[in-house]
Write an enzyme that holds these catalytic residues in place. Sequence first.
Site, PDB file in Angstrom:
ATOM      1  N   HIS A  34       0.809  -1.212   0.000  1.00 37.58           N
ATOM      2  CA  HIS A  34       0.000   0.000   0.000  1.00 37.58           C
ATOM      3  C   HIS A  34       0.847   1.268   0.000  1.00 37.58           C
ATOM      4  O   HIS A  34       0.293   2.370  -0.066  1.00 37.58           O
ATOM      5  CB  HIS A  34      -0.925   0.018   1.225  1.00 37.58           C
ATOM      6  CG  HIS A  34      -1.998  -1.027   1.184  1.00 37.58           C
ATOM      7  ND1 HIS A  34      -2.886  -1.136   0.142  1.00 37.58           N
ATOM      8  CD2 HIS A  34      -2.316  -2.015   2.061  1.00 37.58           C
ATOM      9  CE1 HIS A  34      -3.721  -2.144   0.380  1.00 37.58           C
ATOM     10  NE2 HIS A  34      -3.392  -2.698   1.529  1.00 37.58           N
TER      11      HIS A  34
ATOM     12  N   GLU B 160      -5.506 -11.425   8.236  1.00 34.90           N
ATOM     13  CA  GLU B 160      -6.289 -10.196   8.088  1.00 34.90           C
ATOM     14  C   GLU B 160      -7.607 -10.417   7.364  1.00 34.90           C
ATOM     15  O   GLU B 160      -8.284  -9.462   6.991  1.00 34.90           O
ATOM     16  CB  GLU B 160      -5.471  -9.129   7.357  1.00 34.90           C
ATOM     17  CG  GLU B 160      -4.873  -9.584   6.031  1.00 34.90           C
ATOM     18  CD  GLU B 160      -3.962  -8.546   5.409  1.00 34.90           C
ATOM     19  OE1 GLU B 160      -4.019  -7.372   5.829  1.00 34.90           O
ATOM     20  OE2 GLU B 160      -3.202  -8.893   4.492  1.00 34.90           O
TER      21      GLU B 160
ATOM     22  N   ASP C  42      -7.876  -4.491   7.895  1.00 32.76           N
ATOM     23  CA  ASP C  42      -8.599  -5.458   7.079  1.00 32.76           C
ATOM     24  C   ASP C  42      -9.324  -6.494   7.936  1.00 32.76           C
ATOM     25  O   ASP C  42     -10.419  -6.950   7.576  1.00 32.76           O
ATOM     26  CB  ASP C  42      -7.641  -6.151   6.110  1.00 32.76           C
ATOM     27  CG  ASP C  42      -7.341  -5.307   4.883  1.00 32.76           C
ATOM     28  OD1 ASP C  42      -8.224  -4.538   4.463  1.00 32.76           O
ATOM     29  OD2 ASP C  42      -6.229  -5.405   4.343  1.00 32.76           O
TER      30      ASP C  42
END
Length: 264
Positions: free
Chosen positions: A52, A152, A178
């Site tokens: 990310h 997650e 998440d």
Amino acid sequence: MTNNWKARPAGFVDRLRSGAPAVGYWVVCDNPVATERIAMTGYDYVCIDAQHGLIEYRGLLAGITAIDAAGIAALVRVQLNDQFWIAQALDAGARGVIVPMVDTAAEAEAAVAACRFPPIGLRSNGALRAGLRIGPSLAEANAEVACVVMIETAAGLRNVAEIVAVPGVDALYVGPSDLRLALGGVSPTDPAVDAEFEQALRVVRKAAAAAGKAVGIHCPDGATAARRLTEGFSYVSIANDLMHIEQAAKSHLTQVIGEPVRPS
């Protein structure tokens, strides 16, 4: 002459596997000079976020080199559980990879295979930079690189006991944002799922303890990180550089003009 310089980062992987407490920092910006300064502040490791984060390969390589200069361990959260991305991070010199979205034992086995050279795994032998820091033999490289898999998702949580029991998985890492969404939260910080989330964390910690493996979690700040360590997590990562740049800039501005108005 003994190369004492490499002893500390190499030793980090042994510490991680032992479950010894460790505190790390998270980097999302392509700014190796800033990354080097962060790495010099005393953290046990710095993780570069290639999933990310705002970082491509050249920035990843420069960031790992900057962390090496500080003499601590560089980890990389790779883009996905894929042999190419895992090998690229390790070839650049990462001491370990954090592999996202691992849902099953078979997926954990694939991550392990991507981290290890044959005959243990499937990693291709072409580590032009990593050989300067890790190894030099392939057996040593296998021993000095950590494979960390993320829990997650709902499937990962259901299968956590089988995932953490996979040989070669060195540690688990919880992605709280998440995981909260997977539990039905409408946002990554939705308090409506707090109780379920804390129960999920207990499930993950129990599975890791039963397998004798380390377990870590991402934290928004130092106070949360300290609390998670007392709860039984063995290592924690704190926030990220972009968040702290914004927080520091806003804090100084507030001291001058009061609460600033964000531009529309």
